[in-house]
Scaffold this motif. Structure first.
Motif, short mmCIF file in Angstrom:
data_model
loop_
_atom_site.label_atom_id
_atom_site.label_comp_id
_atom_site.label_asym_id
_atom_site.label_seq_id
_atom_site.Cartn_x
_atom_site.Cartn_y
_atom_site.Cartn_z
N ASN A 138 -27.50 20.86 56.15
CA ASN A 138 -28.24 21.86 56.93
C ASN A 138 -27.48 23.17 57.07
OD1 ASN A 138 -30.43 20.14 57.41
ND2 ASN A 138 -29.38 19.19 59.14
N GLU A 139 -26.15 23.12 56.90
CA GLU A 139 -25.35 24.34 57.04
C GLU A 139 -24.39 24.45 55.85
OE1 GLU A 139 -23.36 24.31 60.77
OE2 GLU A 139 -25.18 24.17 61.95
N PRO A 140 -24.93 24.66 54.66
CA PRO A 140 -24.05 24.80 53.49
C PRO A 140 -23.24 26.08 53.60
CG PRO A 140 -26.29 25.40 52.92
CD PRO A 140 -26.34 24.84 54.32
N PRO A 141 -22.10 26.12 52.97
CA PRO A 141 -21.26 27.33 53.06
C PRO A 141 -21.93 28.53 52.39
CG PRO A 141 -20.42 25.81 51.40
CD PRO A 141 -21.50 25.08 52.15
N THR A 142 -21.74 29.69 52.97
CA THR A 142 -22.23 30.94 52.39
C THR A 142 -21.07 31.93 52.36
OG1 THR A 142 -22.94 31.71 54.58
CG2 THR A 142 -24.60 30.61 53.22
N TRP A 143 -21.13 32.80 51.37
CA TRP A 143 -20.05 33.76 51.21
C TRP A 143 -20.63 35.16 51.04
CZ3 TRP A 143 -20.33 29.14 48.58
CH2 TRP A 143 -19.33 28.21 48.86
N LYS A 144 -19.87 36.13 51.45
CA LYS A 144 -20.17 37.53 51.15
C LYS A 144 -19.00 38.08 50.36
CE LYS A 144 -23.07 38.46 55.18
NZ LYS A 144 -23.28 39.30 56.38
N SER A 145 -19.34 38.66 49.22
CA SER A 145 -18.29 39.15 48.34
C SER A 145 -17.43 40.20 49.05
CB SER A 145 -18.92 39.76 47.08
OG SER A 145 -17.90 40.28 46.25
N PRO A 146 -16.12 39.96 49.14
CA PRO A 146 -15.25 40.93 49.85
C PRO A 146 -14.91 42.15 49.01
CG PRO A 146 -13.96 39.12 49.00
CD PRO A 146 -15.40 38.80 48.66
N SER A 147 -15.27 42.14 47.73
CA SER A 147 -14.91 43.27 46.86
C SER A 147 -16.04 43.55 45.89
CB SER A 147 -13.62 42.97 46.10
OG SER A 147 -13.85 41.92 45.15
N GLN A 148 -15.91 44.61 45.16
CA GLN A 148 -16.90 44.98 44.15
C GLN A 148 -16.48 44.53 42.76
OE1 GLN A 148 -19.86 46.30 44.97
NE2 GLN A 148 -19.16 46.13 47.11
N ASP A 149 -15.47 43.70 42.70
CA ASP A 149 -14.99 43.21 41.41
C ASP A 149 -16.09 42.38 40.74
OD1 ASP A 149 -12.79 42.54 39.45
OD2 ASP A 149 -13.32 40.53 40.16
N ALA A 150 -16.41 42.73 39.49
CA ALA A 150 -17.51 42.07 38.79
C ALA A 150 -17.26 40.59 38.58
CB ALA A 150 -17.75 42.77 37.44
N GLN A 151 -16.04 40.25 38.25
CA GLN A 151 -15.74 38.83 38.01
C GLN A 151 -15.83 38.02 39.30
OE1 GLN A 151 -12.01 38.16 36.04
NE2 GLN A 151 -12.33 35.96 35.81
N SER A 152 -15.37 38.58 40.40
CA SER A 152 -15.47 37.89 41.69
C SER A 152 -16.93 37.69 42.08
CB SER A 152 -14.75 38.69 42.77
OG SER A 152 -13.38 38.81 42.49
N GLN A 153 -17.74 38.71 41.89
CA GLN A 153 -19.15 38.59 42.23
C GLN A 153 -19.85 37.53 41.37
OE1 GLN A 153 -20.84 42.50 41.91
NE2 GLN A 153 -19.93 43.23 43.83
N GLU A 154 -19.47 37.43 40.11
CA GLU A 154 -20.06 36.42 39.24
C GLU A 154 -19.67 35.02 39.71
OE1 GLU A 154 -22.31 34.71 36.42
OE2 GLU A 154 -22.23 36.84 36.97
N LEU A 155 -18.44 34.86 40.15
CA LEU A 155 -18.00 33.56 40.66
C LEU A 155 -18.75 33.19 41.93
CD1 LEU A 155 -14.14 33.85 40.06
CD2 LEU A 155 -15.75 32.38 38.84
N TYR A 156 -19.00 34.18 42.79
CA TYR A 156 -19.76 33.90 44.00
C TYR A 156 -21.20 33.53 43.66
CZ TYR A 156 -16.17 35.36 47.31
OH TYR A 156 -15.03 35.44 48.07
N ARG A 157 -21.78 34.17 42.64
CA ARG A 157 -23.13 33.80 42.23
C ARG A 157 -23.16 32.37 41.69
NH1 ARG A 157 -23.56 39.40 40.63
NH2 ARG A 157 -22.74 38.94 38.56
N LEU A 158 -22.11 31.98 40.99
CA LEU A 158 -22.02 30.61 40.49
C LEU A 158 -21.93 29.61 41.65
CD1 LEU A 158 -21.71 28.62 38.15
CD2 LEU A 158 -19.24 29.07 38.19
N ALA A 159 -21.18 29.98 42.71
CA ALA A 159 -21.09 29.12 43.89
C ALA A 159 -22.45 28.96 44.55
CB ALA A 159 -20.08 29.69 44.88
N ASP A 160 -23.23 30.04 44.60
CA ASP A 160 -24.56 29.97 45.20
C ASP A 160 -25.49 29.06 44.39
OD1 ASP A 160 -23.98 31.61 47.36
OD2 ASP A 160 -24.38 33.44 46.22
N ARG A 161 -25.37 29.11 43.08
CA ARG A 161 -26.18 28.22 42.24
C ARG A 161 -25.79 26.77 42.52
NH1 ARG A 161 -25.19 32.25 38.12
NH2 ARG A 161 -27.11 33.38 37.63
#
Length: 264
Positions: A138-161
């Motif tokens: 009911n409360e899965p982890p959520t993240w907000k990207s702390p930077s504009q780094d493209a690779q970091s954002q892609e990793l966060y998108r993978l975590a969301d999937r």
């Protein structure tokens, strides 16, 4: 049945080796065995009887805790209650020698055995999932990207999937458990309807309100429903990793969708 037998054996051994039971049984045995010369054959018989009573008591106590979840225990108790009521009415119907009643009890008993096994497995799975996933679904982890780094954002998108896939897998594991609960409800309500049909036929007899033909049709319909329950229970995959997931995977979290659009 192997998983259920292992579970029951584990409960029995745990109850048999409980500290209080071991101390009490050991103290009684010590009294009799250390004074065999005084008690004679009675001491030996008393020691054997003590072991038997202790073992039987442990088995009885372990049987009370075979269901980890009170919900599934209540479902099975409800099924047992309907089965007992059905048997009572059936005894009174025997003298009418209705042909379909010769096969109906066997069908009811067979379905009840299948339902018990399914409820036990559902209880074991639900208990293990609760212990493992408590507070996560009911409360899965959520993240907000702390930077504009493209690779970091892609990793966060993978975590969301992965979160979306986790929810889909969770739903797949619990689907069989939920269907078993539904089959229990169908079993109880089918026996309730069948029992009242039997009572009505026995009391009203062959009057226009309930003819013999209508009653036999009701029996056939009830038997078909019970057999469909048995078939459905056989088809249920209550394993921890079902082969197929019959539910539509849930959508990705909104935050992940927004990040994907921004990334595009």
């Amino acid at each position: 049945m192997d998983d259920i037998q292992r579970h029951d054996t584990k409960l029995f051994v745990k109850e048999l080796l409980s500290p209080l039971r071991v101390i009490v049984t050991g103290a009684i045995l010590l009294i009799f065995l250390s004074n065999l010369g005084h008690f004679g054959a009675f001491g030996f018989l008393a020691s054997t009887l003590t072991l038997f009573i202790s073992t039987f008591w442990a088995w009885t106590e372990s049987a009370k805790h075979r269901f980890s979840n009170k919900r599934y225990q209540s479902l099975w108790l409800g099924c047992q209650d309907r089965l007992r009521r059905f048997e009572e009415v059936l005894k009174k119907m025997r003298r009418d020698q209705i042909a379909d009643l010769n096969e109906m009890p066997s069908t009811v008993r067979a379905v009840s055995k299948s339902l018990y096994i399914a409820l036990r497995r559902a209880d074991i799975i639900a208990h293990e999932v609760q212990l493992s996933e408590k507070g996560l679904y009911n409360e899965p982890p959520t993240w907000k990207s702390p930077s504009q780094d493209a690779q970091s954002q892609e990793l966060y998108r993978l975590a969301d999937r992965n979160i979306a896939e986790y929810r889909a897998q969770f739903a797949g594991v619990m689907a069989g458990v939920q269907r078993t609960e539904a089959q229990s409800a169908v079993f109880m309500t089918t026996l309730d309807t069948l029992r009242m049909k039997m009572i009505g036929y026995r009391l009203v007899g062959r009057s226009p309100e309930l003819s013999s033909h209508d009653f036999l049709e009701a029996l056939a319909e009830a038997r078909a429903q019970l057999q469909s329950i048995d078939t459905a229970l056989d088809e249920l995959d209550l394993g921890h990793y079902p082969k197929t997931i019959s539910v539509v995977p849930p959508p990705m979290p909104e935050e992940a969708v927004r990040r994907l659009k921004i990334g595009e």
